[in-house]
Design a protein around this motif. Structure first.
Motif, short mmCIF file in Angstrom:
data_model
loop_
_atom_site.label_atom_id
_atom_site.label_comp_id
_atom_site.label_asym_id
_atom_site.label_seq_id
_atom_site.Cartn_x
_atom_site.Cartn_y
_atom_site.Cartn_z
N ILE A 108 -6.25 -5.88 34.72
CA ILE A 108 -6.47 -5.51 36.30
C ILE A 108 -5.10 -6.30 36.82
CG2 ILE A 108 -7.34 -5.45 38.33
CD1 ILE A 108 -9.55 -4.56 36.99
N ASN A 164 -11.78 -12.41 46.45
CA ASN A 164 -13.07 -11.71 45.85
C ASN A 164 -12.69 -10.31 45.21
OD1 ASN A 164 -14.54 -14.27 45.73
ND2 ASN A 164 -15.44 -13.57 47.86
N ILE A 165 -11.49 -9.96 45.41
CA ILE A 165 -11.34 -8.68 45.09
C ILE A 165 -9.99 -8.71 44.29
CG2 ILE A 165 -10.41 -6.46 45.70
CD1 ILE A 165 -12.16 -6.65 48.26
N ALA A 166 -10.05 -8.12 43.08
CA ALA A 166 -9.33 -8.03 42.04
C ALA A 166 -7.94 -7.21 42.57
CB ALA A 166 -9.09 -7.74 40.66
N TYR A 207 -14.69 -0.76 43.09
CA TYR A 207 -15.82 -2.08 43.38
C TYR A 207 -16.01 -2.99 42.19
CZ TYR A 207 -19.29 -4.73 45.76
OH TYR A 207 -20.22 -5.80 46.44
N ARG A 259 -7.12 -12.31 40.87
CA ARG A 259 -8.33 -12.29 42.10
C ARG A 259 -8.30 -13.83 42.50
NH1 ARG A 259 -13.36 -9.27 40.03
NH2 ARG A 259 -13.69 -11.46 38.86
N THR A 273 -12.96 -4.39 40.40
CA THR A 273 -12.04 -5.59 41.08
C THR A 273 -12.76 -6.62 41.83
OG1 THR A 273 -11.79 -4.22 43.04
CG2 THR A 273 -10.26 -3.78 41.70
N ALA A 274 -14.09 -6.35 42.19
CA ALA A 274 -14.89 -7.23 42.92
C ALA A 274 -15.32 -8.20 42.08
CB ALA A 274 -16.00 -6.62 43.71
N ASN A 275 -15.39 -9.33 42.65
CA ASN A 275 -16.27 -10.69 41.82
C ASN A 275 -17.78 -10.68 42.07
OD1 ASN A 275 -16.66 -13.29 40.69
ND2 ASN A 275 -15.96 -14.23 42.53
N ILE A 276 -18.46 -10.00 41.55
CA ILE A 276 -19.75 -9.60 41.67
C ILE A 276 -20.74 -9.90 40.52
CG2 ILE A 276 -19.66 -7.97 43.73
CD1 ILE A 276 -19.68 -5.66 41.74
N GLU A 315 -25.41 -6.33 40.72
CA GLU A 315 -24.54 -5.46 41.85
C GLU A 315 -23.73 -4.39 41.38
OE1 GLU A 315 -22.46 -6.25 45.60
OE2 GLU A 315 -23.56 -8.27 45.19
N LEU A 318 -17.68 -9.30 51.01
CA LEU A 318 -16.96 -9.80 50.00
C LEU A 318 -15.68 -10.89 50.49
CD1 LEU A 318 -16.53 -7.76 46.66
CD2 LEU A 318 -17.34 -10.22 46.65
#
Lengths: 215, 455
Positions: free
Chosen positions: A209, A162-164, B259, A212, B262-265, B269, A23
């Motif tokens: 949160i 890509n991580i908040a 994950y 990002r 927070t992740a842009n997925i 996934e 990511l």
């Protein structure tokens, strides 16, 4: 972008590390035992190895002696101090204990890569280029004026892309740990970045949160 | 340690000895003096007798007018020889060469008396038909001088003998006590923490026996220390392992939750990540259930009912057939039926765990045999496989909680378990008063057997 080998016998953890590193713009290979890891090290060139200590086939402590000059970060649940010392004395670049937060691992990966000069010193997207060494940002080739805090904030967002990141996390990473100001400061700086670089679509506000940087 | 006891023994022995030695010497000196005095008195008696006889003879021959002259001449004749005479007639002293202040004894008596510190022997006797009383006096001061010389000589001898004795006694006692001293040093060493030292056992006296006993004690202590250390090590290892067992799923659970958050997925996934969270939570659940079972068996006495063994073995086979087939193994049931008293559920759990382990140990074409053998006193249930086997070292640890024969502690889908199965089996066997044993050879397979006593 760095090429990173993840050696960890626990499938779920291996996948988790790998997903996060991908990511944030790295290329990853996974190995679940010492022998496979050794074969990969011998056949391919890696910028960093994330290594578990207890592995089937060949332990992390044995493996590190065969990694040459590739930097190594140990990831393990063994908490005894002598193990930590042994890991570092064998030439590991860092040591991280389970359970860990992903941002912590990413930060250490970044530090080791920067120290060993295996990470890029600039990052480009859209029409923008960020130079980490001179701490300057160029938009369509011309420099954009950013305050030091704004630059640091941009850097942290890019590293953890890509991580908040929560506002508290951003305060910890960009400002100092004992920063007294409230999290509104973060919002103000984010607004400034979005305004100065036209990043309204790139820096997303994530509900409940934080922010990002998406790419 | 200062040998207080040695010092005390030494001092007491020395004092006793000196008292008796010097007392003896003094008594001897006194006895000698008495003997000399007696001899001097004997001599005095015979001298006095001679003097009296001679004087009486001379007085008979002479005129009474010359008696006084005779007295004077006798007295002056004997005075140079240290003999002094005194003549008394009708209560009146007629002639005397005696020193003054002497106490004159009754006629016929003999006494000793002193004048000016000089010792005399005095004998009084009536002579010449009681007309005269003669007092014979002899200077025996030489006796006192002799006595003084003797005392000095004896004292000198006593000083020399005492010093020699003091030195010899000390050396002798030192030598006698040296084993005790050595033993005391060894005790100190052991108290200081060096448990490997041992006392010298040579010789056949009480000290040698004491040293032997002491060594036995030290041996026991050091063995027990080693045992304690071993237990502590096992505990520590278990705790480390427990921490590891808890941390690994927790890391996964936290990491995947983070994950997802927070992740842009994409959505699939996210579902993947949720799947990981669920399976890791399941593992934690299994661990806690097994720990609870284990605690329950330890805390509660089982209620025994008669259990048929053969159906139990067949049940176990049935339950594990699917997983055995999927890893290419077969399960056989052998032996004779038997009835033993126990808890059906726990026995099932025991057999299931052993069978699971056997399946994990097997490669393709593995054969797992569940069997029951019966003798007069014992019933033995065993689970035998022809899988990878274990080394002696591994066998000695397998019933420890969280121990895994694979050092990587792999929990991959094929071989992974909670790491508590055999610890639980051991508990169940103990609760039934049975013994769980393993025999194994690397590459040849393993036999786990549970032996119940029926009588």
């Amino acid at each position: 972008m760095a090429k990173i080998l993840i050696v960890e016998d626990e499938t779920s953890i291996n996948a988790l590390i790998s997903k996060n590193l991908i990511l944030t713009g790295h290329a990853c290979k996974s190995a679940h035992d010492g022998i496979t890891a050794l074969e990969l090290i011998r056949s391919e060139r890696f910028d960093l190895i994330i290594l578990d200590v207890m592995l089937p086939g060949l332990s992390g402590f044995d493996l590190i002696k065969l990694t040459g000059d590739v930097p190594v970060i140990f990831v393990t649940a063994k908490s005894a101090l002598e193990d930590r010392l042994q890991g570092l004395s064998l030439g590991a670049d860092d040591y991280i204990l389970k359970p860990f937060e992903m941002q912590e691992l990413l930060a250490r990966v970044r530090i080791v890569l920067r120290r060993t000069k295996r990470d890029e010193n600039s990052f480009s997207f859209d029409n923008i280029t960020v130079d980490f060494d001179s701490r300057k940002v160029f938009c369509d080739g011309s420099a954009v004026e950013l305050t030091p805090k704004e630059f640091s904030l941009l850097e942290v967002l890019i590293i953890n892309r890509n991580i908040a990141l929560s506002r508290e996390k951003l305060i910890n990473l960009v400002w100092t740990y004992d920063y007294e100001g409230d999290t509104r400061t973060v919002d103000v700086h984010i607004q400034q970045l979005r305004h100065k670089l036209g990043l309204k679509d790139r820096i997303k506000t994530i509900y409940k949160i934080g922010y990002r940087f998406e790419i | 340690m200062r040998l207080k006891f040695l010092e005390r023994t030494y001092l007491l022995t020395l004092i006793l000895f000196l008292v008796f030695l010097n007392g003896g010497i003094f008594a001897l000196a006194l006895y000698t003096f008495e003997a000399n005095l007696e001899a001097a008195e004997q001599i005095s008696r015979s001298e006095q007798f001679t003097i009296v006889s001679a004087f009486e003879r001379d007085a008979e021959d002479s005129e009474s007018s010359t008696t006084h002259l005779l007295q004077v001449s006798y007295a002056s004749f004997y005075a140079p020889k240290g003999i002094y005479l005194r003549f008394e007639s009708a209560g009146e002293v007629t002639h005397s060469t005696l020193p003054p202040d002497l106490k004159i004894p009754e006629p016929g008596k003999m006494t000793g008396d002193r004048a000016d510190g000089v010792r005399y022997i005095l004998i009084t006797q009536s002579i010449c038909d009681d007309s005269l009383t003669l007092t014979y006096t002899k200077d025996v001061s030489y006796l006192d001088a002799d006595f003084s010389r003797l005392i000095i000589a004896f004292a000198a001898a006593s000083v020399v003998a005492s010093s020699l004795l003091a030195i010899l006694l000390y050396l002798l006692l030192r030598r006698l006590y040296s084993p005790l001293e050595k033993l005391s040093r060894v005790t100190q060493d052991i108290a200081g923490g060096s448990f490997h030292v041992r006392a010298d056992e040579s010789g056949d006296d009480e000290f040698a026996h004491l040293a032997a006993d002491f060594n036995r004690m030290a041996e026991r202590i050091s063995n027990q220390m080693a045992e304690l250390r071993d237990t502590a090590d096992r505990r520590q290892r278990m705790l480390d392992d427990f921490a590891h067992e808890m941390r690994t799923p927790l890391t996964g659970i936290y990491g995947y939750a983070e994950y997802i958050c927070t992740a842009n997925i994409p959505e699939e996934e996210m579902l993947d990540a949720a799947g990981y969270i669920m399976s890791e939570s399941n593992r934690l659940k299994r661990i806690s259930e097994t720990l609870l079972d284990s605690a329950f068996i330890r805390e509660n006495k089982i209620e025994p009912y008669p259990c048929q063994i053969m159906p139990l073995l067949l049940d176990t086979r049935e339950r594990h057939l699917a997983s055995a087939l999927s890893s290419g193994c077969e399960i056989r049931v052998m032996g004779e039926d038997a009835t033993l008293s126990g808890d059906q559920l726990l026995l099932e759990m025991l057999l299931s765990n052993l069978t699971e382990n056997a399946i994990k140990a097997c490669e393709k074409k593995g054969i797992i045999t569940l069997s029951c053998t019966k003798s007069e006193q014992y019933i033995t249930l065993s689970v035998t496989d022809n899988g990878v086997g274990m080394t002696e070292e591994q066998l000695s640890h397998i019933t420890e909680p969280f121990y895994r024969t694979d050092q990587s502690r792999s929990r991959s889908s094929r071989t992974g378990g909670t790491g508590l199965g055999l610890a639980l089996c051991k508990r169940i066997a103990e609760a039934h008063g049975a013994v769980l044993e393993f025999s194994s050879h690397p590459g040849q397979g393993t036999t786990a057997s549970v032996t119940f006593t029926t009588s």
